[in-house]
Design a protein around this motif. Structure first.
Motif, PDB file in Angstrom:
ATOM      1  N   ILE A  91      -2.890  32.454 -10.267  1.00  0.00           N
ATOM      2  CA  ILE A  91      -3.262  31.831 -11.538  1.00  0.00           C
ATOM      3  C   ILE A  91      -2.760  32.713 -12.672  1.00  0.00           C
ATOM      4  O   ILE A  91      -2.977  33.936 -12.668  1.00  0.00           O
ATOM      5  CB  ILE A  91      -4.789  31.688 -11.668  1.00  0.00           C
ATOM      6  N   ASN A  92      -2.083  32.106 -13.619  1.00  0.00           N
ATOM      7  CA  ASN A  92      -1.686  32.776 -14.864  1.00  0.00           C
ATOM      8  C   ASN A  92      -0.895  34.070 -14.654  1.00  0.00           C
ATOM      9  O   ASN A  92      -0.960  34.989 -15.459  1.00  0.00           O
ATOM     10  CB  ASN A  92      -2.928  33.069 -15.721  1.00  0.00           C
ATOM     11  N   HIS A 132      -3.244  27.245 -19.091  1.00  0.00           N
ATOM     12  CA  HIS A 132      -3.245  28.001 -17.843  1.00  0.00           C
ATOM     13  C   HIS A 132      -2.233  27.425 -16.854  1.00  0.00           C
ATOM     14  O   HIS A 132      -1.870  26.250 -16.927  1.00  0.00           O
ATOM     15  CB  HIS A 132      -4.637  27.985 -17.221  1.00  0.00           C
ATOM     16  N   TRP A 226     -10.182  32.254 -15.194  1.00  0.00           N
ATOM     17  CA  TRP A 226      -8.769  32.095 -15.539  1.00  0.00           C
ATOM     18  C   TRP A 226      -8.050  33.423 -15.753  1.00  0.00           C
ATOM     19  O   TRP A 226      -6.940  33.449 -16.268  1.00  0.00           O
ATOM     20  CB  TRP A 226      -8.628  31.198 -16.773  1.00  0.00           C
TER      21      TRP A 226
END
Length: 237
Positions: A91-92, A132, A226
Motif C-alpha cells: 500500500i502506498n 492511496h 494507509w
C-alpha cells in the motif's frame, strides 16, 4: 430545460441530482483541481472526467456503479493464484508510479483522460493523505496496481492496470479484504463496465448512492491503515 453550470472560484457545486440525462451525469464544467475542490466533489458524489484540451468537466451519473464488498467475485482460480504466487502486495509504496502507468496505458473507451493536470492533482492529494494506491510486485517489478480517493470509509476507485495476468485482480482483492477488515461497505466505481461487472460491480440509483455515501463519509479508518506497508493477503484467504 436543464442547463450546465459553469464553476468559478467559489468552492461550490450544484446539486448532483440536476446533472444532465444525456450525456449521463454531466453536471458542471470549469473550476480547478485544487485539493479543496476535489475533496468537496468526491464527498458530494461528483468526480472530474475530461480529456486533454477540454475544460474540466464534473460528473455524477445515474445509475451509479458501486462494488459492495460482500459481492466481490473472487473466482476459485484467482484465490488459488493468490495463495500460491510469490507476488508482493503493498500500500502506498509507489503511488506516483501507479498513476503514471495508468495514464500511459491505452484505453479503448476513455482515451487519455488521466491528463498531466489530473496526475499532478492526485499526486498532491496523495501527499496530503487523501489518495492511496495498492501495488503488486513481481520481485522488484511493478506488474499491477490501482489508486483512488478516500471519503470517510468509501474508497473511490479511479483507475487500475496490469502488466501480468491477474495482477490488477490481486490488487482489487487485497483492497477489498483490507476494506472489509475495516468494516467498510463498498467501493465507488463511478460507472459500471463489463470488466467491473465480472468483479461484482452493480448499478444503483444515484439517490441511493448519495445516501450511502453520506452515511459512510462520517466514518473513519483506524489509524495507520494507509501507512506504506506490505500486505499479507494470505491471512484473509
Amino acid at each position: 430545460m436543464l442547463t450546465l453550470t459553469k464553476l468559478d472560484k467559489q468552492l461550490i457545486f450544484p446539486p448532483a441530482d440536476i446533472a444532465l440525462i444525456e450525456p449521463n451525469g454531466l453536471l458542471a464544467f470549469g473550476g480547478d483541481l485544487s485539493p479543496e475542490r476535489l475533496l468537496l466533489a468526491y464527498s458530494s458524489g461528483i468526480f472530474p472526467w475530461f480529456s486533454q484540451d477540454e475544460p474540466i468537466m464534473w460528473w455524477s451519473p445515474d445509475p451509479r456503479g458501486i462494488l459492495p464488498l460482500e459481492h466481490f467475485k473472487c473466482s476459485k482460480s484467482l484465490k488459488k493464484f493468490a495463495r500460491n504466487c510469490d507476488y508482493k502486495i503493498t500500500i502506498n509504496n509507489a503511488f506516483e508510479q501507479v498513476i503514471d502507468i495508468c495514464a500511459s496505458i491505452p484505453r479503448n473507451d476513455s482515451g487519455t483522460w488521466i491528463t498531466a493536470d489530473m496526475i499532478n492533482a492526485y499526486k498532491n492529494l496523495h501527499q496530503l493523505g487523501h489518495a492511496h494506491s495498492v501495488e503488486v510486485w513481481n520481485e522488484n517489478i511493478l506488474v499491477g496496481g490501482l489508486y483512488g480517493i478516500i471519503v470517510g470509509k468509501v474508497f473511490c476507485g479511479e483507475s487500475m492496470f496490469h502488466k501480468a495476468t491477474n495482477a490488477s485482480k490481486l490488487a482489487m482483492l487485497a483492497l477489498v479484504e483490507l476494506l472489509k477488515s475495516q468494516k467498510a461497505e463498498f467501493i465507488d466505481c463511478q460507472m459500471q463496465n463489463p470488466h467491473l461487472a465480472t468483479l461484482g460491480c452493480i448499478e444503483i440509483p444515484r439517490s441511493k448512492f448519495l445516501t450511502q455515501l453520506a452515511e459512510q463519509s462520517q466514518q473513519t479508518f483506524e489509524h495507520g491503515v494507509w501507512q506504506p506497508q506490505t500486505l499479507n493477503l494470505k491471512q484473509w484467504l
